[in-house]
Design a protein around this motif. Structure first.
Motif, mmCIF file in Angstrom:
data_model
loop_
_atom_site.group_PDB
_atom_site.id
_atom_site.type_symbol
_atom_site.label_atom_id
_atom_site.label_comp_id
_atom_site.label_asym_id
_atom_site.label_seq_id
_atom_site.Cartn_x
_atom_site.Cartn_y
_atom_site.Cartn_z
ATOM 1 N N SER A 1 44.469 40.332 40.513
ATOM 2 C CA SER A 1 45.108 41.487 41.159
ATOM 3 C C SER A 1 46.110 42.159 40.231
ATOM 4 O O SER A 1 46.203 43.391 40.191
ATOM 5 C CB SER A 1 45.790 41.046 42.459
ATOM 6 O OG SER A 1 46.749 40.034 42.203
ATOM 7 N N ALA A 2 46.875 41.356 39.470
ATOM 8 C CA ALA A 2 47.824 41.939 38.511
ATOM 9 C C ALA A 2 47.088 42.676 37.406
ATOM 10 O O ALA A 2 47.545 43.721 36.925
ATOM 11 C CB ALA A 2 48.712 40.841 37.915
ATOM 12 N N CYS A 3 45.947 42.148 36.997
ATOM 13 C CA CYS A 3 45.122 42.806 35.975
ATOM 14 C C CYS A 3 44.640 44.167 36.476
ATOM 15 O O CYS A 3 44.699 45.162 35.750
ATOM 16 C CB CYS A 3 43.931 41.905 35.628
ATOM 17 S SG CYS A 3 42.812 42.584 34.370
ATOM 18 N N MET A 4 44.183 44.203 37.727
ATOM 19 C CA MET A 4 43.728 45.465 38.299
ATOM 20 C C MET A 4 44.888 46.455 38.436
ATOM 21 O O MET A 4 44.731 47.660 38.204
ATOM 22 C CB MET A 4 43.090 45.230 39.684
ATOM 23 C CG MET A 4 41.819 44.393 39.674
ATOM 24 S SD MET A 4 40.492 45.093 38.668
ATOM 25 C CE MET A 4 40.603 44.057 37.208
ATOM 26 N N GLY A 5 46.058 45.942 38.807
ATOM 27 C CA GLY A 5 47.229 46.802 38.912
ATOM 28 C C GLY A 5 47.627 47.385 37.566
ATOM 29 O O GLY A 5 47.958 48.569 37.459
#
Length: 315
Positions: A93-97
């Motif tokens: 999720s942090a990567c996508m953010g």
């Protein structure tokens, strides 16, 4: 049938595995990030509080500086912290953010550079109609359009990644979550997806870069009819814009105007336009612009004088 995703986090290999090299890079990137944030915020504050910098050109410059602050903050703090960590990981999720915010502000900056080129075209080629054409409503509309364009660009990118199955490999030979490294981990044929990414990012970069070069060519050609002082001032402003455009677009074109592939040099090229260029922008604009230098000098010398007077006053 839903998309298969067995990956909850990615492992980033970073720029180097050498401990001494990581320590040196930590110091370099920390100083770079501090200069980037302080320099760009200094420009933005100076523009917003200085009456002499009320023209649309400086309004766009202030928003470019704020964009650079957020754009750099998306990348640099994680990069700096990872240089002190043994294992560098980032959650899915942090990567996508990070991917979303990176392309949102990167895309907005590209379109903002187009807006700034249009502003210079109107100022130099249609000076008598400049204030009429570039009124406040038009300026706000152009800023909103640059943000909407950046949002549409990043929306396509993030939807592409979310549609891909990740079923095992999770090691990224990079320091940031970006499109090509992520596409290389997908457990599916990415030919069509890769074409979409190149059309979205690569075509955007090269078409806008060519349009910017043409626009500045038209501007420089029109300077023949100006006075020597007018030519000098216009050349100083345009050369600053052209320098920023070249520094930002050449690495982006190298990265995205090609079929999906990953090379070791990619992460070093990425450092240039995500870490170095946002730091150079305030230096380029402030050092080459006399009005900006004078406004900074007047504003901050006045602030310093007031602070010293207050410190010297008895309670």
């Amino acid at each position: 049938m839903g998309v298969v995703n067995n990956v909850s986090e990615f492992v980033l290999l970073g720029l180097t595995q050498d401990p001494e090299g990581q320590k040196a890079l930590f110091v370099i990137f920390l100083l770079t990030y501090i200069v980037t944030v302080v320099g760009n915020l200094l420009i933005a504050v100076t523009v917003f509080v200085s009456p002499s910098l009320g023209s649309p050109m400086y309004l766009f410059l202030a928003f470019l500086s704020l964009t650079d602050v957020v754009y750099s903050t998306t990348i640099s703090p994680k990069l700096i912290m990872d240089l002190l960590c043994g294992k560098k990981t980032i959650s899915f999720s942090a990567c996508m953010g990070q991917l979303f915010i990176d392309h949102l502000f990167g895309g907005s900056e590209i379109l903002l550079l187009v807006v700034m080129a249009y502003d210079r075209y109107v100022a130099i080629c249609k000076p008598l109609h400049y204030l009429t054409i570039m009124n406040r409503q038009v300026c706000i509309l152009l800023l909103v359009m640059s943000w909407v364009g950046g949002f549409m660009h990043t929306l396509v990118q993030i939807l592409v990644v979310y549609s891909l199955p990740f079923c095992g490999p999770n090691v990224i030979d990079h320091f940031v979550c970006d499109m090509y490294p992520l596409l290389g981990l997908a457990c599916t044929d990415i030919y069509i997806v890769g074409f979409t990414v190149v059309a979205n990012g690569g075509a955007m970069c090269i078409v806008i870069f060519i349009l910017l070069l043409i626009s500045y060519g038209v501007i420089l050609k029109s300077l023949k009819s100006h006075s020597q002082e007018g030519r000098r001032k216009a050349l100083s402003t345009c050369s600053s814009h052209i320098t920023v455009v070249v520094f930002f677009f050449i690495p982006c074109i190298f990265m995205y105007v090609r079929p999906v592939s990953n090379y070791p040099i990619d992460k070093y090229v990425t450092v240039f336009y995500t870490v170095i260029t946002p730091m150079l922008n305030p230096l380029i604009y402030s050092l080459r612009n006399l009005e900006m230098k004078n406004a900074m000098k007047n504003l901050w010398s006045k602030k310093l004088t007031i602070s010293i007077i207050r410190m010297c006053q008895p309670y």
